[in-house]
Design a protein around this motif. Structure first.
Motif, PDB file in Angstrom:
ATOM      1  N   HIS A 144      80.362  15.253  35.272  1.00  0.00           N
ATOM      2  CA  HIS A 144      80.940  16.571  34.993  1.00  0.00           C
ATOM      3  C   HIS A 144      81.380  16.686  33.532  1.00  0.00           C
ATOM      4  N   TYR A 145      81.928  15.598  33.007  1.00  0.00           N
ATOM      5  CA  TYR A 145      82.364  15.613  31.610  1.00  0.00           C
ATOM      6  C   TYR A 145      81.174  15.869  30.687  1.00  0.00           C
ATOM      7  N   GLY A 146      80.066  15.240  31.001  1.00  0.00           N
ATOM      8  CA  GLY A 146      78.852  15.463  30.228  1.00  0.00           C
ATOM      9  C   GLY A 146      78.436  16.927  30.246  1.00  0.00           C
ATOM     10  N   GLU A 147      78.494  17.564  31.431  1.00  0.00           N
ATOM     11  CA  GLU A 147      78.126  18.978  31.551  1.00  0.00           C
ATOM     12  C   GLU A 147      79.041  19.853  30.690  1.00  0.00           C
ATOM     13  N   ILE A 148      80.325  19.561  30.732  1.00  0.00           N
ATOM     14  CA  ILE A 148      81.304  20.345  29.966  1.00  0.00           C
ATOM     15  C   ILE A 148      81.066  20.177  28.473  1.00  0.00           C
ATOM     16  N   LEU A 149      80.808  18.950  28.043  1.00  0.00           N
ATOM     17  CA  LEU A 149      80.586  18.681  26.614  1.00  0.00           C
ATOM     18  C   LEU A 149      79.339  19.391  26.093  1.00  0.00           C
ATOM     19  N   VAL A 150      78.320  19.513  26.920  1.00  0.00           N
ATOM     20  CA  VAL A 150      77.117  20.236  26.507  1.00  0.00           C
ATOM     21  C   VAL A 150      77.454  21.694  26.205  1.00  0.00           C
ATOM     22  N   LYS A 151      78.270  22.306  27.084  1.00  0.00           N
ATOM     23  CA  LYS A 151      78.657  23.701  26.854  1.00  0.00           C
ATOM     24  C   LYS A 151      79.487  23.849  25.581  1.00  0.00           C
ATOM     25  N   LEU A 152      80.172  22.792  25.194  1.00  0.00           N
ATOM     26  CA  LEU A 152      80.953  22.815  23.958  1.00  0.00           C
ATOM     27  C   LEU A 152      80.134  22.309  22.759  1.00  0.00           C
ATOM     28  N   GLU A 153      78.833  22.091  23.018  1.00  0.00           N
ATOM     29  CA  GLU A 153      77.875  21.681  21.987  1.00  0.00           C
ATOM     30  C   GLU A 153      78.192  20.310  21.389  1.00  0.00           C
TER      31      GLU A 153
END
Length: 582
Positions: free
Chosen positions: A537-546
């Motif tokens: 989930h952290y990975g998914e969130i970080l992608v959205k934050l570029e």
């Protein structure tokens, strides 16, 4: 004082005259000279005699009907009320028993049998004030009776009036001399009050009057042990053991003392002398071992000793003993040896399948071990013997759900639900599992209905609040409701990594990425750093934050911690390709 008390098992018990007694108290009215020609009197006497005969033969219902008929014939006689009071008390209805006993006391307050029962029933109904009033009146007419004075002392003690209780006990001693019962009761009260000097003095006086009674020395030794006067306790135990080397109660008391001061070597030596003696009462040996395995400190330091001890006692018996097998199973559960516990419980059921508690314990072990095949097998067997026990259907449903037999799980849960009494705490568990199983069946509408029903009954059910909100987020439905529910779990338990992860994921679905990052990092910092789902989930969130490089980093950590490699690797490759294209 955490002691077995092999000597000092003194408990104040007021004698209760149960309906099973053959002796019938004599009523003064029964001794009056009645007109033999009175038809009603003859009928009363016949009915009363017949009632007592039925009582003697164990025909309780018939006896009760006849005693009630006696009251219809003459409502002023105490004995029918007295006997009905006994019958109801024996049946466990102390309130109705008291109503009858009060009537018996009203018509014959000078009968000690009636007095005794009325006092006990007031006590059973927690009406100590009236119990004391009756006791004091009885003492006034029976000044030489130690029994009722002793009862009065115990009633004051029950009221929390220790000082008054001691005053009554002192009065008994002044009038009748020092006795074992009074002295031990005074010792008990002084001990409860923390008056060690007075508690000691009472025992020393008792011993001085009875120098050859080793029991009183044993009680004194136990008392010294309980207040950490260990040298005095050991001095007495040395004397007792030298003079009574084969007395098992002295040996057990001494063993208990050495266990309390963590002298395990001496303690085990003494315990073994008695507990391995097959001529000594098996029930006492079992109770002693139960005490040992209930002591976490002792069991932690002496696992091998306890296992060998129990095994040796079992071997002593030529035939398997249910109590011993159950004891060993209990021991194995306490040390997390569930495989051995399961084997012993199965052996018990091979001998006797009528013990519901054993079935339930076996099923809990199956469930804790995730042995769903055994859980299903034994729950079905247990239901054959106990078809009205709802918990068996709950456990059967769990096994069926874990084995993907969802339709059968629904049937088990719904059937068990019908067996519940109103307000049974199990209802929430049944409804929760029905919500889960309908979700697995893809029936989200039904699933949501059951979760909402649980939250109507228990709005603070954290497990359902968390799971239901997470399921909604996975479906991208009612995200405002999911956020509200999940926020409640985080507010209640702000360091729970599971709740933090759920809330972060819902914020992610609401496009609140910075807030999501804040909570997912809290989840990681609260024991979530090794959880593959949280890392994913952290990975998914970080992608959205570029923050692509850190996203890849945490996805790789997710794989290292057991995440689905193929799925996560595709995400990594997708991000890496995106970076290359840029």
């Amino acid at each position: 004082m955490n002691k077995l008390g092999f000597f000092f098992s003194f408990i104040i018990v007021i004698s209760v005259i149960s309906c099973s007694k053959k002796t019938i108290p004599v009523s003064s009215k029964q001794n009056e000279i009645f007109d033999a020609s009175s038809e009603s009197e003859l009928e009363f006497q016949y009915t009363f005699t017949e009632a007592n005969k039925q009582l003697l033969f164990g025909n309780i219902k018939q006896a009760a009907l006849l005693f009630s008929k006696c009251i219809e014939l003459d409502s002023t006689r105490s004995m029918p009320y007295y006997q009905l009071a006994n019958i109801y008390y024996q049946a466990g209805d102390s309130k109705t028993a008291l109503d009858y006993s009060k009537k018996a006391y009203l018509y014959e307050p000078s009968n000690v049998w009636v007095d005794r029962l009325t006092i006990e029933l007031y006590r059973a109904n927690n009406n100590l004030e009236d119990a004391i009033k009756v006791t004091e009146k009885t003492i006034n007419t029976n000044t030489e009776s130690i029994e009722f004075q002793f009862t009065l002392a115990s009633l004051y003690h029950d009221q929390g009036k220790a000082k008054t209780s001691l005053e009554v006990l002192d009065k008994i001693e002044n009038n009748f001399g020092i006795s074992e019962e009074v002295s031990l009761y005074k010792h008990q009260i002084y001990n409860e009050l923390g008056k060690e000097k007075e508690a000691e003095e009472v025992l020393l006086n008792l011993i001085e009057l009875n120098p050859n009674e080793y029991r009183f020395l044993g009680i004194l030794a136990e008392f010294y042990s309980s207040i950490n006067k260990n040298s005095q306790a050991e001095e007495i135990y040395d004397k007792l053991l030298s003079e009574n080397a084969d007395n098992p109660y002295i040996i057990l008391s001494a063993a208990e003392h050495y266990r309390n001061i963590n002298n395990y070597s001496e303690s085990k030596n003494l315990y073994s002398k008695v507990l391995l003696d097959k001529n000594f009462d098996l029930n006492i040996r079992i109770r002693t071992i139960i005490g040992l395995i209930s002591n976490q400190n002792f069991i932690t330091n002496n696992q091998t000793y306890l296992r060998n001890l129990i095994d040796s006692i079992i071997i002593q018996n030529e035939e398997p003993d249910i109590k011993l097998l159950t004891l060993r199973a209990d021991y194995c559960i306490r040390i997390n040896d569930f495989d051995s516990a399961e084997k012993d419980l199965i052996k018990v059921l091979d001998i006797d399948k009528s013990n519901y508690v054993i079935w339930e314990q076996l099923l809990y072990i199956n469930n804790s071990q995730n042995d769903n095949e055994s859980l299903l097998n034994y729950s079905e067997q247990a239901i054959n013997y106990f078809p009205e026990q709802p918990n068996l259907y709950l456990l059967k449903g769990i096994a069926e759900m874990n084995l993907s037999k969802y339709d059968k799980a629904v049937s088990s849960y719904k059937y068990g639900l019908k067996l519940l009494q109103p307000n049974d705490p199990l209802e929430i568990q049944f409804l929760t599992f029905l919500g889960d199983v309908y979700r697995n069946l893809g029936n989200d509408k039904k699933s949501d209905e059951y979760f909402e029903k649980v939250l109507e009954m228990d709005p603070n059910n954290m497990i359902v609040l968390n799971n239901y909100s997470y399921y909604l987020s996975l479906r991208d439905e009612k995200l405002d409701v999911a956020e509200k529910y999940s926020k409640k779990t985080v507010d209640n338990d702000p360091n729970n990594s599971t709740y933090l992860d759920t809330y972060a994921w819902i914020l992610f679905k609401l496009s609140r990425y910075n807030d999501a990052k804040k909570y997912i990092e809290k989840a990681i910092n609260n024991n979530g750093s090794g959880n593959s789902e949280i890392l994913d989930h952290y990975g998914e969130i970080l992608v959205k934050l570029e923050d692509y490089h850190n996203a890849v980093k945490y996805w790789r950590l997710a794989i290292e911690n057991g995440g689905e490699e193929e799925v996560i690797q595709q995400k990594i490759e997708s991000v890496l390709n995106f970076i290359d294209e840029k």
